[in-house]
Design an enzyme around this catalytic site. Sequence first.
Site, PDB file in Angstrom:
ATOM      1  N   ARG A   1       0.778  -1.443   0.182  1.00  0.00           N
ATOM      2  CA  ARG A   1       0.105  -0.248  -0.002  1.00  0.00           C
ATOM      3  C   ARG A   1       0.758   1.325  -0.095  1.00  0.00           C
ATOM      4  O   ARG A   1       1.992   1.138   0.424  1.00  0.00           O
ATOM      5  CB  ARG A   1      -0.763  -0.175   1.250  1.00  0.00           C
ATOM      6  CG  ARG A   1      -1.940  -1.363   1.575  1.00  0.00           C
ATOM      7  CD  ARG A   1      -2.612  -1.205   2.697  1.00  0.00           C
ATOM      8  NE  ARG A   1      -3.488  -2.438   2.794  1.00  0.00           N
ATOM      9  CZ  ARG A   1      -3.226  -3.647   3.308  1.00  0.00           C
ATOM     10  NH1 ARG A   1      -1.749  -3.722   3.777  1.00  0.00           N
ATOM     11  NH2 ARG A   1      -4.167  -4.467   3.461  1.00  0.00           N
TER      12      ARG A   1
ATOM     13  N   LYS B   1      -1.327  -3.040   8.204  1.00  0.00           N
ATOM     14  CA  LYS B   1      -2.253  -2.662   9.018  1.00  0.00           C
ATOM     15  C   LYS B   1      -2.197  -3.338  10.445  1.00  0.00           C
ATOM     16  O   LYS B   1      -2.001  -4.475  10.433  1.00  0.00           O
ATOM     17  CB  LYS B   1      -3.670  -2.806   8.293  1.00  0.00           C
ATOM     18  CG  LYS B   1      -3.931  -1.942   7.074  1.00  0.00           C
ATOM     19  CD  LYS B   1      -5.253  -2.304   6.585  1.00  0.00           C
ATOM     20  CE  LYS B   1      -5.460  -1.004   5.339  1.00  0.00           C
ATOM     21  NZ  LYS B   1      -7.096  -1.471   4.827  1.00  0.00           N
TER      22      LYS B   1
ATOM     23  N   HIS C   1      -3.787   3.414  -6.356  1.00  0.00           N
ATOM     24  CA  HIS C   1      -4.080   1.980  -5.681  1.00  0.00           C
ATOM     25  C   HIS C   1      -3.934   0.858  -6.749  1.00  0.00           C
ATOM     26  O   HIS C   1      -3.869  -0.124  -6.511  1.00  0.00           O
ATOM     27  CB  HIS C   1      -5.239   1.944  -4.897  1.00  0.00           C
ATOM     28  CG  HIS C   1      -5.297   0.804  -3.707  1.00  0.00           C
ATOM     29  ND1 HIS C   1      -4.496   0.873  -2.554  1.00  0.00           N
ATOM     30  CD2 HIS C   1      -6.114  -0.037  -3.552  1.00  0.00           C
ATOM     31  CE1 HIS C   1      -4.823  -0.128  -1.914  1.00  0.00           C
ATOM     32  NE2 HIS C   1      -5.533  -0.884  -2.483  1.00  0.00           N
TER      33      HIS C   1
ATOM     34  N   ARG D   1      -1.329  -1.706  -6.785  1.00  0.00           N
ATOM     35  CA  ARG D   1      -1.341  -2.849  -5.831  1.00  0.00           C
ATOM     36  C   ARG D   1      -2.469  -3.830  -6.668  1.00  0.00           C
ATOM     37  O   ARG D   1      -2.010  -5.156  -6.625  1.00  0.00           O
ATOM     38  CB  ARG D   1      -2.235  -2.394  -4.772  1.00  0.00           C
ATOM     39  CG  ARG D   1      -2.298  -3.457  -3.593  1.00  0.00           C
ATOM     40  CD  ARG D   1      -2.667  -2.823  -2.461  1.00  0.00           C
ATOM     41  NE  ARG D   1      -3.315  -3.664  -1.304  1.00  0.00           N
ATOM     42  CZ  ARG D   1      -2.340  -4.392  -0.547  1.00  0.00           C
ATOM     43  NH1 ARG D   1      -1.368  -4.464  -0.699  1.00  0.00           N
ATOM     44  NH2 ARG D   1      -3.278  -5.282   0.450  1.00  0.00           N
TER      45      ARG D   1
ATOM     46  N   HIS E   1      -3.400  -9.596   3.073  1.00  0.00           N
ATOM     47  CA  HIS E   1      -4.656  -9.619   3.510  1.00  0.00           C
ATOM     48  C   HIS E   1      -4.962 -10.675   4.671  1.00  0.00           C
ATOM     49  O   HIS E   1      -4.491 -11.712   4.449  1.00  0.00           O
ATOM     50  CB  HIS E   1      -5.636 -10.162   2.212  1.00  0.00           C
ATOM     51  CG  HIS E   1      -5.975  -9.175   1.044  1.00  0.00           C
ATOM     52  ND1 HIS E   1      -5.958  -9.620  -0.216  1.00  0.00           N
ATOM     53  CD2 HIS E   1      -5.923  -7.872   1.242  1.00  0.00           C
ATOM     54  CE1 HIS E   1      -6.151  -8.399  -1.001  1.00  0.00           C
ATOM     55  NE2 HIS E   1      -5.894  -7.341  -0.123  1.00  0.00           N
TER      56      HIS E   1
ATOM     57  N   TYR F   1      -9.595 -10.825  -7.208  1.00  0.00           N
ATOM     58  CA  TYR F   1      -8.949 -10.857  -8.349  1.00  0.00           C
ATOM     59  C   TYR F   1      -8.665 -12.169  -9.123  1.00  0.00           C
ATOM     60  O   TYR F   1      -8.716 -12.225 -10.441  1.00  0.00           O
ATOM     61  CB  TYR F   1      -7.301 -10.946  -7.872  1.00  0.00           C
ATOM     62  CG  TYR F   1      -7.026  -9.570  -6.995  1.00  0.00           C
ATOM     63  CD1 TYR F   1      -6.904  -8.498  -7.826  1.00  0.00           C
ATOM     64  CD2 TYR F   1      -6.951  -9.579  -5.613  1.00  0.00           C
ATOM     65  CE1 TYR F   1      -6.750  -7.129  -7.297  1.00  0.00           C
ATOM     66  CE2 TYR F   1      -6.619  -8.276  -5.092  1.00  0.00           C
ATOM     67  CZ  TYR F   1      -6.567  -7.124  -5.736  1.00  0.00           C
ATOM     68  OH  TYR F   1      -6.316  -5.970  -5.120  1.00  0.00           O
TER      69      TYR F   1
END
Length: 300
Positions: free
Chosen positions: A150, A174, A246, A249, A272, A281
């Site tokens: 990110r 994150k 983005h 990514r 993730h 995806y």
Amino acid sequence: MSKLFNNYLRDFIEYLRIEKNYSAYTIDGYNRDIEEFFLFINEQGTAALDHIEYFDVRLYLTRLYEKQMARSSIARKISSLRSFFRYLVREKVIKENPFTLVQQAKEAKKLPSFFYEEEMKELFAVCEGESPLQIRNKALLELLYATGMRVSECAAIELKDIDFEMSVILVHGKGQKQRYVPFGSFAHEALERYISEQREELMKSVKKHDYLFVNHRGTPLTPRGIRYILTKLISEASLTGTIHPHMLRHTFATHLLNNGADMRTVQELLGHAHLSSTQIYTHITKEHLRKTYLSHHPRA
């Protein structure tokens, strides 16, 4: 807005930062959404937090729809405000959350947009050059495409996070989660050149620090600064359509899957928490296969 409201908002922002460990970019969004709502509430003459009712919320939503705001943007604002009022209930500032009854119709999930390989070549072409900023921009673009990290994660990278011997980088994701992501020869070469030739040159007028990417003044690049650079590169490459940084990514994940990578590996590389976040995806890769088939099979 009252001093009391500002105090509650400040405490909520601290709660998001410390307890929820949200990024600065996410927190800015919450802060903006909440302040916009209370500007509207003040216009309506409602003075106290505990006087805000479901009717006020409906009026606000009507105003947003009248502005023809995107449903996704309205949904984000509702989520921000619902969280804020839930916090106020928890802290016993108010008794009821006026956003509890609000239901936002969900939009069908859109497939992530990505760059085709030819478009990536155009992007890299606009980075070619000998100036310090061109060399930095090439390293930035190579790293983002090589790792799928990110923009906020890229801004947090420090020199000590890069292992050139193993060609891996430690990414701080994150929720304080960390992951190691490999990078290839193109990113390796671009990073080494930027660090050895231009990073110190850009930093010559500021106090030394360890952040990898710096701006023209030598201070660390912020996520907003990286987005600005990428948007400018995309514009210079004259790529058409609705484009956002983005997409790099998304491109990373799509190109890996199109070339045979397995889903679990891509999930780990992207950071993730749930496989379902990565599975979207597969819809892109199936569409890619379908278009390739229709374009090349003689009896398609």
